[in-house]
Design a protein around this motif. Structure first.
Motif, PDB file in Angstrom:
ATOM      1  N   ALA A 112       0.822  -1.215   0.000  1.00 18.18           N
ATOM      2  CA  ALA A 112       0.000   0.000   0.000  1.00 18.18           C
ATOM      3  C   ALA A 112       0.859   1.269   0.000  1.00 18.18           C
ATOM      4  O   ALA A 112       0.323   2.370   0.047  1.00 18.18           O
ATOM      5  CB  ALA A 112      -0.926  -0.011   1.213  1.00 18.18           C
ATOM      6  N   GLY A 113       2.177   1.092  -0.030  1.00 13.53           N
ATOM      7  CA  GLY A 113       3.049   2.261  -0.130  1.00 13.53           C
ATOM      8  C   GLY A 113       3.597   2.770   1.189  1.00 13.53           C
ATOM      9  O   GLY A 113       4.108   3.889   1.250  1.00 13.53           O
ATOM     10  N   GLN A 114       3.513   1.981   2.252  1.00 16.97           N
ATOM     11  CA  GLN A 114       4.080   2.379   3.537  1.00 16.97           C
ATOM     12  C   GLN A 114       5.500   1.857   3.648  1.00 16.97           C
ATOM     13  O   GLN A 114       5.751   0.676   3.448  1.00 16.97           O
ATOM     14  CB  GLN A 114       3.229   1.856   4.699  1.00 16.97           C
ATOM     15  N   GLY A 115       6.432   2.727   3.973  1.00 15.80           N
ATOM     16  CA  GLY A 115       7.833   2.351   4.118  1.00 15.80           C
ATOM     17  C   GLY A 115       8.258   2.372   5.568  1.00 15.80           C
ATOM     18  O   GLY A 115       7.442   2.588   6.468  1.00 15.80           O
ATOM     19  N   PRO A 116       9.543   2.200   5.807  1.00 21.24           N
ATOM     20  CA  PRO A 116      10.043   2.140   7.181  1.00 21.24           C
ATOM     21  C   PRO A 116       9.932   3.458   7.951  1.00 21.24           C
ATOM     22  O   PRO A 116       9.886   3.449   9.174  1.00 21.24           O
ATOM     23  CB  PRO A 116      11.503   1.720   7.021  1.00 21.24           C
ATOM     24  N   ILE A 117       9.864   4.584   7.230  1.00 22.67           N
ATOM     25  CA  ILE A 117       9.747   5.873   7.926  1.00 22.67           C
ATOM     26  C   ILE A 117       8.581   6.699   7.382  1.00 22.67           C
ATOM     27  O   ILE A 117       8.636   7.917   7.335  1.00 22.67           O
ATOM     28  CB  ILE A 117      11.072   6.675   7.859  1.00 22.67           C
ATOM     29  N   GLY A 118       7.507   6.012   6.993  1.00 19.47           N
ATOM     30  CA  GLY A 118       6.323   6.706   6.490  1.00 19.47           C
ATOM     31  C   GLY A 118       6.021   6.294   5.068  1.00 19.47           C
ATOM     32  O   GLY A 118       6.491   5.263   4.584  1.00 19.47           O
ATOM     33  N   PRO A 119       5.253   7.126   4.371  1.00 17.31           N
ATOM     34  CA  PRO A 119       4.903   6.796   2.988  1.00 17.31           C
ATOM     35  C   PRO A 119       6.158   6.658   2.125  1.00 17.31           C
ATOM     36  O   PRO A 119       7.118   7.404   2.292  1.00 17.31           O
ATOM     37  CB  PRO A 119       4.068   7.993   2.523  1.00 17.31           C
ATOM     38  N   VAL A 120       6.120   5.698   1.225  1.00 19.38           N
ATOM     39  CA  VAL A 120       7.268   5.465   0.352  1.00 19.38           C
ATOM     40  C   VAL A 120       7.412   6.628  -0.625  1.00 19.38           C
ATOM     41  O   VAL A 120       6.452   7.048  -1.260  1.00 19.38           O
ATOM     42  CB  VAL A 120       7.120   4.138  -0.429  1.00 19.38           C
ATOM     43  N   SER A 121       8.619   7.161  -0.673  1.00 25.14           N
ATOM     44  CA  SER A 121       8.977   8.190  -1.647  1.00 25.14           C
ATOM     45  C   SER A 121      10.448   7.977  -1.962  1.00 25.14           C
ATOM     46  O   SER A 121      11.152   7.264  -1.237  1.00 25.14           O
ATOM     47  CB  SER A 121       8.759   9.590  -1.068  1.00 25.14           C
ATOM     48  N   GLN A 122      10.903   8.592  -3.009  1.00 23.37           N
ATOM     49  CA  GLN A 122      12.325   8.465  -3.332  1.00 23.37           C
ATOM     50  C   GLN A 122      13.184   9.011  -2.204  1.00 23.37           C
ATOM     51  O   GLN A 122      14.196   8.417  -1.830  1.00 23.37           O
ATOM     52  CB  GLN A 122      12.635   9.177  -4.651  1.00 23.37           C
ATOM     53  N   GLY A 123      12.773  10.128  -1.638  1.00 21.48           N
ATOM     54  CA  GLY A 123      13.539  10.731  -0.545  1.00 21.48           C
ATOM     55  C   GLY A 123      13.611   9.824   0.677  1.00 21.48           C
ATOM     56  O   GLY A 123      14.679   9.656   1.279  1.00 21.48           O
ATOM     57  N   ALA A 124      12.472   9.234   1.053  1.00 22.05           N
ATOM     58  CA  ALA A 124      12.440   8.340   2.219  1.00 22.05           C
ATOM     59  C   ALA A 124      13.321   7.117   1.991  1.00 22.05           C
ATOM     60  O   ALA A 124      14.023   6.666   2.909  1.00 22.05           O
ATOM     61  CB  ALA A 124      11.006   7.915   2.521  1.00 22.05           C
ATOM     62  N   LEU A 125      13.306   6.597   0.769  1.00 24.84           N
ATOM     63  CA  LEU A 125      14.126   5.418   0.469  1.00 24.84           C
ATOM     64  C   LEU A 125      15.612   5.772   0.399  1.00 24.84           C
ATOM     65  O   LEU A 125      16.455   4.958   0.763  1.00 24.84           O
ATOM     66  CB  LEU A 125      13.654   4.740  -0.810  1.00 24.84           C
ATOM     67  N   VAL A 126      15.942   6.984  -0.041  1.00 21.28           N
ATOM     68  CA  VAL A 126      17.342   7.414  -0.043  1.00 21.28           C
ATOM     69  C   VAL A 126      17.846   7.541   1.395  1.00 21.28           C
ATOM     70  O   VAL A 126      18.936   7.058   1.727  1.00 21.28           O
ATOM     71  CB  VAL A 126      17.532   8.745  -0.812  1.00 21.28           C
ATOM     72  N   ILE A 127      17.042   8.159   2.272  1.00 18.49           N
ATOM     73  CA  ILE A 127      17.430   8.298   3.687  1.00 18.49           C
ATOM     74  C   ILE A 127      17.623   6.920   4.315  1.00 18.49           C
ATOM     75  O   ILE A 127      18.619   6.674   4.997  1.00 18.49           O
ATOM     76  CB  ILE A 127      16.380   9.117   4.460  1.00 18.49           C
ATOM     77  N   THR A 128      16.688   6.016   4.070  1.00 16.22           N
ATOM     78  CA  THR A 128      16.797   4.660   4.611  1.00 16.22           C
ATOM     79  C   THR A 128      18.019   3.948   4.049  1.00 16.22           C
ATOM     80  O   THR A 128      18.735   3.254   4.786  1.00 16.22           O
ATOM     81  CB  THR A 128      15.513   3.856   4.295  1.00 16.22           C
TER      82      THR A 128
END
Length: 138
Positions: A47-63
């Motif tokens: 559903a688009g939830q990532g480890p630190i909130g909604p999945v986005s390119q920025g969130a995945l780069v930080i992770t």
């Protein structure tokens, strides 16, 4: 009957630090893997939830950066000059302890167990770097 002492090799602090970062990586990998078994986790991912909130390119780069640093430290702990190496291990060891302390509240038991191990390894990283052996100059 002889009381011979077992032979032991003195392991340099750089190797100890490198091994601690490698061990930390294994705990991260297992924690993330076991986390996939938590009910609803995969559904949330789809559903688009990532480890630190909604999945986005920025969130995945930080992770990605957060997870890549310990892997890079496996290498850097072996090759950096002692002074830089020492302080980088102290600072990053403390940083990753804080990360674990912030992510553990409310977590499942398996994550808490791995988190305690990771905190202990971070503490050992700080200890070995802080107590780095000194040479006496002639």
């Amino acid at each position: 009957m002889s009381s011979a002492v077992l032979d032991d090799l003195k392991v340099h602090v750089k190797l100890k630090l490198s091994a601690l970062w490698a061990s930390l990586m294994f705990c991260y990998i297992y924690g993330d893997y076991f986390g996939l078994y938590v009910p609803g986790q995969l559904k949330g991912m789809l559903a688009g939830q990532g480890p630190i909130g909604p999945v986005s390119q920025g969130a995945l780069v930080i992770t990605s950066v957060l997870l890549a640093v310990p892997g890079v430290m496996v290498f850097l702990s072996l090759v950096l000059p002692p002074k830089v190496n020492r302080w980088l291990n102290i600072v990053l060891g403390a940083f990753y302890i804080v990360v674990m302390l912030l992510t553990m509240p409310g977590a499942w038991s398996f994550y808490i167990v791995l988190g305690v191990v990771e905190i202990a390894m971070g503490g050992l990283t700080i200890w070995y770097a802080w107590s780095w052996p000194r040479q006496t100059l002639a």
